[in-house]
Design an enzyme around this catalytic site. Structure first.
Site, PDB file in Angstrom:
ATOM      1  N   ASP A  63       0.802  -1.231   0.000  1.00 51.55           N
ATOM      2  CA  ASP A  63       0.000   0.000   0.000  1.00 51.55           C
ATOM      3  C   ASP A  63       0.832   1.276   0.000  1.00 51.55           C
ATOM      4  O   ASP A  63       0.340   2.341   0.352  1.00 51.55           O
ATOM      5  CB  ASP A  63      -0.986  -0.001   1.171  1.00 51.55           C
ATOM      6  CG  ASP A  63      -0.291   0.194   2.498  1.00 51.55           C
ATOM      7  OD1 ASP A  63       0.876  -0.223   2.628  1.00 51.55           O
ATOM      8  OD2 ASP A  63      -0.910   0.782   3.400  1.00 51.55           O
ATOM      9  N   GLU A  64       2.094   1.163  -0.396  1.00 52.67           N
ATOM     10  CA  GLU A  64       2.952   2.355  -0.435  1.00 52.67           C
ATOM     11  C   GLU A  64       3.787   2.368  -1.704  1.00 52.67           C
ATOM     12  O   GLU A  64       4.353   1.343  -2.067  1.00 52.67           O
ATOM     13  CB  GLU A  64       3.915   2.371   0.759  1.00 52.67           C
ATOM     14  CG  GLU A  64       3.249   2.520   2.105  1.00 52.67           C
ATOM     15  CD  GLU A  64       4.272   2.449   3.226  1.00 52.67           C
ATOM     16  OE1 GLU A  64       5.307   3.123   3.137  1.00 52.67           O
ATOM     17  OE2 GLU A  64       4.028   1.702   4.181  1.00 52.67           O
TER      18      GLU A  64
HETATM   19 MG   LIG Z   1      -0.755   2.522   4.713  1.00 49.57          MG
END
Ligand SMILES: [Mg+2]
Length: 302
Positions: free
Chosen positions: A104-105
């Site tokens: 998620d990055e």
């Molecule tokens: Mg995050």
């Protein structure tokens, strides 16, 4: 001097947000995601749950004690990997230089896209709007002259924030920033530095290099640079990996873990990222290698 402009984009409460987006009944409610196969450790919780005291790493029983109305959702890695892949596709509409750091990055080097989109802030707003529209999730974005500072900046306003660190504001921001906030300084390193009376990035940046090298060896120089907000590491775009000899993925955990069940869950997540990259490049492999931390994990796993 020509500065780079790097964005770090971090999805807020990613697993929980994906679940809430997928199921309207979960929206606006305190939910917590646990691993599959009856796992009981909370991997992510919604902001509604966090407000009630639910934290990552709690057992679901502990979490239900602090928040009895908590809805427990069993995680679905396929859903998260799919969303992650689609998000990175959107990022590549703004620059080819996109590097996924974890599920998620991602980092984006937008230095060469600024003239097309006006400004880094503009790119950040456009990306936020599209991610919200396509997936109904929010992201926090840090904008800075390098990867280290962009990651630090994205952490400064959560959820749904945009934080800009200009070259001029870097030293002021770092002066009082606790060293543990820097990506790459884990709890062990933090303890060692604290024992040397180094608590803030400002203090780390001013520390004599020889003192750090005596204690930490060759990474002493790198530590001092980190304290000064210096980071020359490039954003490694997918195109650079075209002639792939190896496919890998790494992630730094928020805390040390020793529970084999938890370790297996993280390994599974990392493996899924490796698998999705291998499929994209249409390659298969015959050798698996790991960093030393992972080797220790595997020992624990037996
Ligand atoms: Mg995050």
């Amino acid at each position: 001097m020509q500065y780079r402009t790097v964005l770090h984009i971090d999805a807020n409460a990613f697993f929980a947000s994906v679940e809430q987006a997928a199921n309207p009944e979960l929206r606006g409610k305190a939910i917590a995601v646990v691993g599959s196969h009856g796992r009981t450790v909370i991997t992510t919780s919604s902001y509604e749950a966090r407000a009630k005291g639910v934290k990552t790493g709690m057992s679901k029983y502990e979490a239900l004690r602090v928040c009895p109305e908590l809805i427990i959702v069993v995680g679905d890695n396929k859903k998260y990997t799919y969303t992650s892949t689609r998000m990175n596709e959107i990022f590549r509409d703004y620059t080819p230089e996109v590097e996924a750091f974890s599920i998620d990055e991602s980092w984006l080097d937008v230095t060469h896209s600024l003239s097309i989109f006006g400004s880094a802030e503009n790119i950040a707003y456009l990306i936020k709007a599209r991610i919200k529209h396509c997936f109904d999730i929010t992201v926090s974005i840090g904008i800075a002259p390098n990867k280290l500072l962009a990651k630090l900046a994205s952490d400064m306003l959560k959820p749904d924030g945009i934080t800009v660190l200009t070259p001029e504001s870097v030293s002021r921001t770092l002066e009082r920033m606790p060293i543990g906030e820097l990506c790459g300084i884990g709890s062990k390193m933090k303890r060692h530095l604290n024992m040397m009376s180094i608590y803030t990035c400002g203090e780390l940046g001013r520390c004599e290099e020889a003192r750090l090298t005596r204690k930490f060896g060759i990474i002493g120089k790198r530590l001092k640079e980190m304290g000064q907000g210096i980071d020359h590491s490039p954003v490694v775009q997918f195109a650079d990996e075209n002639d792939v000899k190896s496919v890998g993925h790494s992630s730094t955990l928020e805390r040390d873990i020793s529970d084999p069940v938890e370790i297996k869950r993280f390994l599974l997540q990392l493996s899924e990222m490796v698998g999705s990259r291998a499929r994209r490049y249409n390659v298969s492999g015959k050798t698996i290698s790991s960093v030393c931390a992972l080797r220790r994990f595997l020992l624990i796993l037996g």
